[in-house]
Design an enzyme around this catalytic site. Structure first.
Site, PDB file in Angstrom:
ATOM      1  N   CYS A  64     -21.103  -8.528   0.567  1.00  0.00           N
ATOM      2  CA  CYS A  64     -22.225  -8.665   1.475  1.00  0.00           C
ATOM      3  C   CYS A  64     -22.115  -7.819   2.735  1.00  0.00           C
ATOM      4  CB  CYS A  64     -22.396 -10.104   1.872  1.00  0.00           C
ATOM      5  SG  CYS A  64     -24.029 -10.376   2.502  1.00  0.00           S
ATOM      6  N   THR A  83       0.838  -1.205   0.000  1.00  0.00           N
ATOM      7  CA  THR A  83       0.000   0.000   0.000  1.00  0.00           C
ATOM      8  C   THR A  83       0.870   1.250   0.000  1.00  0.00           C
ATOM      9  OG1 THR A  83      -1.751  -1.144   1.190  1.00  0.00           O
ATOM     10  CG2 THR A  83      -1.796   1.256   1.285  1.00  0.00           C
TER      11      THR A  83
END
Lengths: 167, 407
Positions: B345, B89
């Site tokens: 979800c 990152t």
């Protein structure tokens, strides 16, 4: 991909592992659906309603996560034996969340969707009969609106991302 | 919430076999690597490498030797081209922001693909606030970059292109060499960055042969410790640092160098490269056994990404129709098999894996996807175990779905 930590409660896990009232009901009086496979979140509710407007049986099927399965299952338990009026008034998404011992906030909508499906089923029952009792509001409830919003959101998103429509 | 976890963990008691396949998201660190790191916490080289005493000089020595080794593995010219960062990152943030800011006088257009890692997507969004614009190049149904669109997108205003060498979710190995030639042909001043985290240790990689300007590698993606990675910056390429602080041995990353993690990353690299061909063969043999086995046991599946030599050897990504992914990861966990899913979800925003959407999968196919990565430490028994438990797990979830599912 989501990276939200999801420490489910024991109750959610239990209902996920051993869902109560799972499966299609062949002799259902009314069937209602909420959510959309595009959301990854869809519930079908089956209600068997007596002539006295008592919910004799309730069952569900769920295309969704553990919280979706657990809330759908607990809702079938909660509405069983209730009059349609009590089911409408008393089974709120907050109570559903309490019944499963709480949910991570990102999963609140699972309970909302489950209650939305029950309310749709009750509405549909009276539509089929062509009469509506005085306690049934004409305007959509919070849960029904949320279900609708989630379904619309999935469609909008799919369109924006040029995703093929779900069959 | 922490009490809940206790109960969740208790539900796993009695598991007879565990197979960790979520090496995309974190890994177990092999004992050899941990053993190599430990002395650097308290036995030697625990000093700050910029200071004038023995523990400092020891640290300086081991850090430089490590940078030398990593530079060799990458095919870099000199060790100064390697900057250790706290991970992929941070290396990608440094590459994109640092190169964009240092070269903004050349232009403010950035070109990436639609399937870049989330951190690259987010950095380009941030750079919009500084006047940079980003063009996302589409990919085909297997995740391969559309080189024609790349050619159209690059012009004299392009400051930077960033295309990952291999995709982290679906394993597609991009034609990076061709992409670099296209970019440089249209604009010799444009810089090219590649996140090579999912290629490093898996496919032959040489930054000088590629003529790439910047390249990211990550330690945990090759079974090293988390919290460390590196950015290759070709000699002469201008990059601004993006964090302020005390500069030590690395001019692009301030703060005290983390010697044990650097040693661990280097050791993990050595292990990955020491039997490179055998490691690759083993990963791909296990991956094929896993994927083929799943296809033999279950129907209504989609294999995501390409097959054959254009796919990295460790990655298997399969969409299981009429099966929601998050539910499946939990079901599998209770049986000792750990995978991740492209399901959305747990998000109110309902956005599943952007990579699967970009290759044309429908939302439900993305929600039902599982990602698994094999390592050289898996055994054939591990894969057999997964193949024993996976079909019943899928069938139970599909049973809950019943007629509610589509497809």
């Amino acid at each position: 991909m989501s990276r939200v930590p999801l420490p489910y409660t024991q109750k959610v896990l239990d209902l996920f592992r051993n869902p109560k009232n799972l499966g299609k009901m062949e002799d259902a009086t009314v069937v209602a659906v909420s959510g959309n496979p595009a959301c990854g979140d869809m519930i079908t509710f089956y209600l068997k309603i007596s002539d006295q407007e008592i919910i004799e049986k309730a069952s569900f099927e769920s295309y969704g996560c553990a919280a979706n399965i657990a809330t759908a299952s607990i809702v079938t338990e909660m509405v069983k034996g209730l009059s349609l009026e009590s089911a409408w008034e008393d089974v709120t998404w907050k109570k559903v969340t309490e019944e499963v011992g709480g949910l991570p906030s990102v999963k609140f909508h699972c309970g909302v969707l489950a209650v939305g499906a029950v309310k749709r089923a009750i509405r549909k029952y009276y539509e089929q009969r062509g009469s509506a009792p005085s306690w049934l509001p004409k305007e959509l409830t919070f849960e029904e609106k949320q279900a609708l919003e989630e379904e619309e959101l999935a469609k909008t998103l799919a369109k924006r991302l040029h995703v093929a429509e779900e069959k | 919430m922490v009490e809940n976890v206790k109960e969740l963990l208790k539900a796993h008691e009695g598991i007879t076999h565990e197979v960790y396949l979520d090496n995309e998201n974190s890994t177990a660190v092999p004992k050899d690597v941990v053993d190599a790191m430990l002395p650097y916490y308290n036995q030697r080289a625990y000093g700050n490498p910029t200071l004038t005493h023995k523990p400092g000089w020891e640290a300086f020595e081991v850090i430089m030797k490590s940078a030398q080794k990593i530079s060799k593995f990458l095919g870099a010219k000199i060790l100064e081209e390697i900057t250790f960062t706290p991970g992929e990152t941070e290396a990608n943030n440094l590459a994109l922001m640092g190169a964009a800011f240092a070269n903004k006088h050349k232009g403010k257009k950035i070109v990436i693909s639609e399937i870049e890692p989330i951190n690259v997507l987010h950095v380009t969004e941030l750079l919009q606030k500084f006047g940079f614009t980003t063009t996302k190049i589409p990919v085909d149904r297997e995740g391969f970059l559309n080189l024609e669109k790349l050619k159209e997108a690059v012009d004299k205003e392009t400051v930077l292109a960033s295309i990952a060498t291999a995709n982290n979710e679906i394993g597609t190995i991009q034609p990076v060499k061709e992409a670099i030639d296209i970019v440089k042909d249209k604009n010799p001043d444009a810089l090219f960055h590649t996140d090579a985290s999912d290629a490093y240790g898996r496919i032959p990689l040489n930054v000088q042969d590629l003529k790439v300007d910047l390249a990211t590698v990550s330690s945990y993606k090759i079974l090293g410790p988390r919290g460390i990675g590196a950015l290759y910056v070709k000699e002469g390429v201008n990059v601004d640092k993006i964090l302020e602080g005390q500069i030590g041995t690395q001019k692009l990353w301030p703060g005290v160098e983390n010697t044990p993690l650097i040693v661990g990353f280097t050791k993990a690299s050595e292990l990955a490269f020491q039997d490179f061909a055998a490691n690759v063969k083993r990963m791909s043999m296990l991956r094929d056994k896993l994927a083929d086995g799943i296809f033999a046991e279950l129907s209504d599946l989609r294999f995501n990404g390409p097959k054959g030599d254009k796919r990295v050897p460790d990655n298997a990504n399969i969409s299981i129709l009429r099966c929601e992914g998050e539910a499946l990861t939990i079901e599998l966990s209770l049986k000792g098999v750990y995978v991740s899913s492209g399901s959305a979800c747990s998000r109110r925003l309902l956005q599943p894996s952007h990579v699967l959407v970009a290759i044309g999968r429908r939302f439900s196919e993305a929600h039902g996807s599982i990602l698994m990565k094999t390592t050289r430490y898996h055994t054939e028994e591990d894969i057999t175990y997964v193949l024993n438990v996976l079909p019943s797990a899928v069938n139970r979830i599909r049973g809950i779905v019943g007629s509610t599912g589509v497809d």
